[in-house]
Design an enzyme around this catalytic site. Sequence first.
Site, short mmCIF file in Angstrom:
data_model
loop_
_atom_site.label_atom_id
_atom_site.label_comp_id
_atom_site.label_asym_id
_atom_site.label_seq_id
_atom_site.Cartn_x
_atom_site.Cartn_y
_atom_site.Cartn_z
N PHE A 11 88.42 25.80 68.43
CA PHE A 11 87.91 24.66 67.67
C PHE A 11 86.40 24.54 67.88
O PHE A 11 85.87 23.48 68.17
CB PHE A 11 88.63 23.38 68.08
CG PHE A 11 88.57 22.29 67.05
CD1 PHE A 11 89.15 22.46 65.80
CD2 PHE A 11 87.93 21.09 67.32
CE1 PHE A 11 89.10 21.45 64.85
CE2 PHE A 11 87.87 20.07 66.38
CZ PHE A 11 88.45 20.26 65.15
N GLU A 151 88.17 38.10 55.27
CA GLU A 151 86.98 38.20 54.43
C GLU A 151 85.71 37.91 55.20
O GLU A 151 84.68 38.55 55.00
CB GLU A 151 87.10 37.25 53.24
CG GLU A 151 85.91 37.28 52.29
CD GLU A 151 85.70 38.64 51.66
OE1 GLU A 151 84.68 39.29 51.97
OE2 GLU A 151 86.55 39.06 50.86
N VAL A 154 82.82 40.37 57.83
CA VAL A 154 81.69 41.26 57.54
C VAL A 154 80.42 40.48 57.21
O VAL A 154 79.39 40.64 57.86
CB VAL A 154 82.03 42.23 56.40
CG1 VAL A 154 80.84 43.14 56.07
CG2 VAL A 154 83.24 43.09 56.77
N GLY A 208 68.36 29.28 66.20
CA GLY A 208 69.82 29.38 66.18
C GLY A 208 70.35 30.61 65.49
O GLY A 208 71.57 30.74 65.30
N LYS A 226 81.03 46.05 61.86
CA LYS A 226 81.14 45.71 60.43
C LYS A 226 81.19 46.96 59.56
O LYS A 226 81.91 46.98 58.55
CB LYS A 226 79.96 44.82 60.03
CG LYS A 226 79.99 43.46 60.70
CD LYS A 226 78.75 42.64 60.39
CE LYS A 226 78.81 41.27 61.03
NZ LYS A 226 77.59 40.47 60.77
N GLY A 324 76.40 31.01 59.68
CA GLY A 324 76.47 29.58 59.40
C GLY A 324 77.90 29.10 59.47
O GLY A 324 78.81 29.73 58.93
#
Length: 351
Positions: A11, A151, A154, A208, A226, A324
């Site tokens: 979480f 999804e 990557v 960040g 990836k 993000g």
Amino acid sequence: MNRHDIALIGFGGVARALAETIRDRGADLTRELGFELRVVAITDLRLGSLMVADGIDVAAVLAMAPGETFAGWHGGTAAPQNDYVIRNTTADIVVEATFTNPIDGEPAVSHVRAALESGKSVTTTNKGPVALAGAELNRIAEENGVRFEYEGAVVSGTPVLRFAEKTLAGLRINAVRGILNGTSNYVLGQMELGMSLDDAVAEAQALGYAEADPSADIEGSDVQLKVVILANELLGAALTPADVQRRGIAAVTAADIVEAAAHGRRWKLIGSAWRNAAGGVTATVEPVALPLADPLAGIGGPTNAVSFETDMLGTVTVSGPGAGRVETAFALLSDIVAIDAQRGAAAVVIS
């Protein structure tokens, strides 16, 4: 009304963003997507575990005070009983969002395996399980009649895997290459403006973009995982990270950047995979001085991009955010939509 009950394993920022989306946009999502989302389980190292079969009050969880745990909550405990929750929750979809070791993919590999074996579909944004155990986990999913979706593994919320699978269906993809790490891309851009590598990394950390230990970004191991996923998913390869030659950006000097600019080029860390003359697939991660006309050369800042080399359309490039928490939460949501669509298709076939 169709409904999906979900369990959030981990979480942190991404899972919280998904929970916030369900709290804030739940009614709209139900109307737009044709199904309701209900959280019935949460596990977290800090919070503990919580299972409520008829639905968790997500708003109350999001309002918890720092240091508070699920101890004393109905269905709650201070201990993060991940495996028990995964195997015993009433959820039909498990969202795997834990911090995972990129060397062996744990604990995410075990979490995904447990969920699939217990008949639950899984969505994850973790690279490790897909790059290191993707074939095995997809086999287990098929054997149990569920889905394993990833999804966001990557390019975060930018849907490159589903774009290739759905939108480029009918084309032969001969190669794929991309800027797959926003931190290294930002650092190279700042070096182009005159910053040293160390200063650019420090700035990326302050903003960040980079972790306290930026080695996975700077040395290219993040991109290596990836590239394995892209090669295996889109080119039908069976690569492991050891099959991918890797060089990071630490060796790129200020002089290299000046020289490249003088020749109309720009340095980027590129992950590539292509069909080779022997019929196999070759993959690399390395810094490349791209000509400015290359579609990847103009990708700046923490943005990611992937170029697909196809037989009928030539080069098709997709770019978007590569990080993000909200963007990555969208990837989880898009996987849930795909799982729902597959369940609907299966129901039509059965009927």
